[in-house]
Motif scaffolding. Structure first.
Motif, PDB file in Angstrom:
ATOM      1  N   ASN A   1      21.144  66.589  -9.078  1.00 17.92           N
ATOM      2  CA  ASN A   1      21.077  65.515 -10.068  1.00 17.92           C
ATOM      3  C   ASN A   1      20.284  64.303  -9.586  1.00 17.92           C
ATOM      4  O   ASN A   1      19.484  63.728 -10.338  1.00 17.92           O
ATOM      5  N   VAL A   2      20.440  63.889  -8.333  1.00 27.71           N
ATOM      6  CA  VAL A   2      19.758  62.688  -7.846  1.00 27.71           C
ATOM      7  C   VAL A   2      18.249  62.933  -7.741  1.00 27.71           C
ATOM      8  O   VAL A   2      17.434  62.141  -8.241  1.00 27.71           O
ATOM      9  N   VAL A   3      17.875  64.020  -7.088  1.00 32.72           N
ATOM     10  CA  VAL A   3      16.448  64.322  -6.936  1.00 32.72           C
ATOM     11  C   VAL A   3      15.813  64.578  -8.306  1.00 32.72           C
ATOM     12  O   VAL A   3      14.688  64.152  -8.575  1.00 32.72           O
TER      13      VAL A   3
ATOM     14  N   GLY B   1      27.598  59.458 -11.099  1.00 34.40           N
ATOM     15  CA  GLY B   1      28.809  58.670 -10.877  1.00 34.40           C
ATOM     16  C   GLY B   1      28.675  57.594  -9.825  1.00 34.40           C
ATOM     17  O   GLY B   1      29.665  57.172  -9.230  1.00 34.40           O
ATOM     18  N   GLY B   2      27.449  57.153  -9.538  1.00 32.76           N
ATOM     19  CA  GLY B   2      27.262  56.171  -8.487  1.00 32.76           C
ATOM     20  C   GLY B   2      27.577  54.754  -8.916  1.00 32.76           C
ATOM     21  O   GLY B   2      27.641  54.429 -10.110  1.00 32.76           O
TER      22      GLY B   2
ATOM     23  N   ASN C   1      26.204  58.421  -0.377  1.00 32.58           N
ATOM     24  CA  ASN C   1      25.612  57.094  -0.572  1.00 32.58           C
ATOM     25  C   ASN C   1      24.093  57.196  -0.483  1.00 32.58           C
ATOM     26  O   ASN C   1      23.558  57.965   0.326  1.00 32.58           O
ATOM     27  N   LEU C   2      23.421  56.412  -1.308  1.00 32.29           N
ATOM     28  CA  LEU C   2      21.965  56.477  -1.408  1.00 32.29           C
ATOM     29  C   LEU C   2      21.312  55.140  -1.113  1.00 32.29           C
ATOM     30  O   LEU C   2      21.930  54.076  -1.291  1.00 32.29           O
TER      31      LEU C   2
ATOM     32  N   ASN D   1      29.146  56.162  -3.498  1.00 31.18           N
ATOM     33  CA  ASN D   1      30.132  57.024  -4.168  1.00 31.18           C
ATOM     34  C   ASN D   1      29.495  57.911  -5.244  1.00 31.18           C
ATOM     35  O   ASN D   1      30.022  58.048  -6.352  1.00 31.18           O
ATOM     36  N   ILE D   2      28.374  58.514  -4.905  1.00 31.08           N
ATOM     37  CA  ILE D   2      27.770  59.445  -5.850  1.00 31.08           C
ATOM     38  C   ILE D   2      28.309  60.848  -5.592  1.00 31.08           C
ATOM     39  O   ILE D   2      28.879  61.134  -4.537  1.00 31.08           O
ATOM     40  N   THR D   3      28.127  61.713  -6.553  1.00 28.22           N
ATOM     41  CA  THR D   3      28.520  63.123  -6.427  1.00 28.22           C
ATOM     42  C   THR D   3      27.294  63.976  -6.674  1.00 28.22           C
ATOM     43  O   THR D   3      26.716  63.970  -7.765  1.00 28.22           O
TER      44      THR D   3
END
Length: 813
Positions: free
Chosen positions: A249-251, A393-394, A338-339, A225-227
């Motif tokens: 944001n994730v990278v 937000g994960g 999802n990661l 549930n990440i954005t």
């Protein structure tokens, strides 16, 4: 590595100016190659609001804007950006502002007849990279008009370009540099400590590490549930200052943790992993690739893999080049929800070979190659997970770990340190007031310096300590001398006195070096130029030693002799128009035998150039060097070295002329080979008619020179009486060597015979088949009286009789 001082201030207290800090780091072994003062890039640029925008009356692509910068006066600015509009906040450079990145000073101007008193800026004009084609628009509506834009854009910063030495893998991150600055300046550290993350074994995630040596630890974390969105400005600014382009944001978080802690991370899209693996139950594996496997990496290139490439797999299908770069099929994109976050330790040798085999280096591989801190894996993982939950937000749903690392107690080690040894090696320190000696390092100095580096000291005796090295320095602090080097580095090399030995003695060269210098002098005196070649050559010869991890396939074996390289150099010089080459080389050769690998030093040479200065007497034509001239060059060198060498026929080397090749002997030891290149090889390589090569065993040569008579020649009295010479000529079999004949003549002439010289050889008409005519000149002399015919004739007749009886020659005189 690019070090942002704004970022560094969050980790350590900085008491110095950027220039002073750069000097401190450089003197401590971290060379600062550049100081990038970003504060000058946008000096005078302020926040402004576009109140109104109208089309330029005479230009379709220009806009006439009314801009408020908080001074009470509205500026009329002509702007060419397509994204300018009313009611936006923008960076404005007023009249008088200088923009160094585009070398422009803002002046009042008229554009197509409309006055313009300033410029609305894009990020490129302020020195920042951007994908936006147009002016920069601030998204925050609460900005004060006329305020400095530099804090808003991360331009209130200074960036140091720091180079860390190869042994300091711990300094390839902000935390490592912060620790170094704290130790150098006695500043306070503020390294963040991420909170603990609790994770359960993932029901939909399995780990299968087949190569535990290449991957001693792997942590896989499932985050749902990440954005995916752009990173906040502060994160983007830090990445840009470090030379990294923000993506999402994730990278950006994985890159941020890499820069902060030096631990590479990688994020996979979980749904894509399921698709690649063909199952909802993901199995992430670590294995070496099979020859011919392919993987499309994040840079868009499809790479053909070899067995040296370490892979991350999903369902046994490659999804990433471990420790180097991820795969394009499993990358995080705008729709990722999802990661699976990878945090792993990889063996530095395995990553170095993998990276080199595909010709790809990355920020991750450069750190793995030098060595990652074993103790920092969990810390970096917690830091990344904390940031992902905050910024994307994960929700962390599960975590699984495979760990084959040794016990944590082995991640650091203890070294014994002696204060006496420290002072013995480093010498006295300077006094505070001048350059005179001030004394020795004290125990308190040692304890202060090593404690600042993170070491733990325990007194083990009188002026001795047991020093426990922190885990992040376990690779380069291994021995007592390493600790002493650190003490000198942090105390300051320039704070130690320059000293000379109390007693000075005349120096001397070891025997080998002295003889090599003499040999080089003799060879240069004979007209030979010293050459140096790589010891790496093409594979394919017998008894060659082949390298298992060569840089290039063309240079993947060690040379077995020097002659091949000399022939190539001779040919290259001819092709470049430099003429024939007369040169020599001293170097190592290598070969395989049944009892193992062998190595020896050899001397090689090549001859073939016209040694005369001018050719006018020959009408401008070259005179090929004869076999005897080339042999004379070599004999001249031996004479300079006071060495007597004999020549024997030889035909072992197929590259040499079978009838013009000799083995060289010193006593009963084979010294080497001398000969003319084979005509077939000469034609294949397009070489001149006569090219000669030699190769000598350096060890045999040095053993022969290690003689008291050669090293310390004694005085030999010369005769004051005249000499008398006799000539002797005869027919001898061709296979009978001159060396054997000379030995027999000298043995027969004994004390009266002073010298023997061959002065003529003839083959042809009136010479019996299979024979040649030889003529020698024998010089007789006595140290006691003038010799008469009565003294000489019996000895000379004995020489004649010996030649007939021993060799069956047919005397002509």
């Amino acid at each position: 590595m690019r070090i942002s001082l704004n970022w560094l201030r969050e980790l350590v207290e900085i008491k110095q100016t950027p220039e002073e800090l750069a000097q401190t780091l450089t003197m401590a072994g971290f060379e600062v190659e550049d100081i990038e003062d970003r504060r000058t890039w946008a000096s005078g640029v302020v926040v402004g609001r576009v109140i109104a925008r109208e089309q330029h009356p005479d230009a379709d692509r220009l806009s006439v804007c009314q801009v408020d910068i908080g001074t009470g006066e509205t500026l009329n600015i002509v702007c060419g950006a397509s994204n300018v509009r009313a009611d936006i906040l923008v960076p404005v450079a007023s009249v008088g502002t200088f923009l160094p990145n585009i070398n422009l000073k803002i002046k009042p101007a008229k554009l197509r007849g409309v006055p313009s008193n300033g410029m609305i800026c894009s990020l490129k004009e302020l020195g920042l990279p951007t994908d936006v084609d147009g002016i920069h628009i601030f998204q925050n509506e609460d900005l004060q008009l006329g305020s400095d834009v530099r804090p808003l854009l991360g331009l209130d910063d200074v960036v140091l370009d720091v180079t860390a030495t190869a042994n300091r893998a711990d300094a390839l991150c902000m935390v490592g540099i912060a620790r170094e600055v704290a130790a150098l300046t006695n500043a306070k550290l503020s390294i963040p400590e991420p909170p603990e993350i609790t994770g359960k074994a993932a029901p939909g995630l399995n780990l299968k590490v087949e190569e535990s040596k290449a991957c001693p630890s792997y942590i896989g974390t499932v985050i749902e549930n990440i954005t995916i969105a752009p990173s906040p400005d502060w994160l983007q600014q830090k990445l840009r200052a470090a030379g990294t382009r923000p993506i999402n944001n994730v990278v950006d978080i994985t890159n941020y943790v890499l820069l902060e802690w030096g631990q590479p991370l990688h994020a996979f899209d979980r749904e894509r992993l399921k698709t690649i693996g063909g199952s909802d139950n993901i199995t992430i594996g670590v294995r070496f690739a099979s020859a011919g496997e392919t993987l499309k990496t994040l840079d868009g290139q499809t790479r053909t893999l070899s067995t040296q490439n370490l892979l991350i797999t999903a369902g046994d299908k490659p999804v990433a080049l471990a420790g180097v770069m991820g795969g394009e099929e499993s990358e995080v994109y705008e729709g990722t929800q999802n990661l699976v976050l990878e945090a792993a330790l990889f063996d530095n040798v395995a990553i170095r070979r993998s990276s080199r085999s595909v010709g790809l280096r990355s920020e991750a591989s450069s750190r793995y190659e030098r060595g990652i801190n074993f103790a920092g894996l969990e810390t970096a993982t917690r830091r990344a997970l904390t940031m992902i939950t905050e910024l994307a937000g994960g929700t962390i749903v599960a975590q699984k770990t495979v760990d084959t690392r040794q016990d944590p107690s082995t991640w650091s080690h203890t070294i014994s340190l002696r204060l006496d040894r420290v002072n013995e090696l480093l010498g006295p320190t300077r006094a505070d007031d001048d350059a005179d000696m001030g004394g020795e390092l004290q125990a308190s100095d040692v304890e202060r310096i090593l404690t600042a580096l993170g070491c733990q000291l325990t007194v083990s005796g009188d002026k001795t300590w047991n020093v426990v090295v922190p885990p992040y320095r376990y690779r380069d602090l291994e021995r007592e001398i390493d600790l002493i080097e650190e003490i000198a580095r942090l105390y300051g090399y320039d704070n130690f006195c320059d000293t000379l030995p109390e007693t000075a003695e005349g120096g001397y060269l070891p025997f080998e070096q002295e003889m090599l210098r003499k040999l080089r002098y003799a060879m240069r005196g004979a007209g030979l130029t010293e050459l140096i070649h790589y010891s790496l050559v093409k594979p394919g010869e017998e008894r060659q030693i082949v390298i298992s991890n060569p840089l290039l396939a063309e240079y993947s074996a060690l040379r077995t002799d020097l002659i091949g390289g000399l022939i190539n150099a001779f040919q290259f010089n001819l092709e470049q128009g430099n003429g024939a080459l007369n040169g020599f080389e001293i170097g190592e050769i290598f070969w395989q035998e049944e009892n193992g690998l062998q190595e020896a030093e050899a001397i090689g040479g090549i001859l073939g150039g016209d040694t005369s200065v001018g050719r006018w007497a020959r009408g401008g034509s070259e005179a090929p060097m004869t076999w005897y001239e080339a042999k004379g060059v070599l004999e001249n060198i031996f004479q300079q070295m006071s060495l007597h060498v004999e020549y024997q026929p030889d035909n072992r080397d197929p590259r040499l002329h079978p009838g013009r090749t000799a083995s060289l002997w010193v006593g009963s030891n084979r010294l080497g080979t001398f000969g003319q290149l084979h005509p077939q090889l000469r034609r294949e390589e397009n070489l001149p008619d006569a090219v000669y090569v030699f190769q000598l065993d350096l060890n045999v040569l040095l053993d022969a020179l290690d003689s008291e008579e050669i090293l310390v020649p004694g005085f030999k009295p010369y005769s004051t009486y005249p000499a008398s010479d006799r000539d002797i000529a005869f027919f001898a079999p061709i296979e009978l060597t001159v060396a054997k004949i000379e030995r027999a003549i000298r043995a027969s002439g004994k004390d009266l015979l002073e010298s023997v010289e061959l002065f003529d050889e003839y083959r042809g008409e009136n010479v019996p088949a299979g024979q040649r005519s030889l003529a020698f000149r024998l010089v007789y002399r006595s140290n006691e009286r003038t010799l008469t015919d009565k003294d000489i004739e019996p000895v000379h007749q004995k020489v004649r009789d010996t030649l007939v009886e021993k060799f069956g020659v047919n005397l002509r005189s």
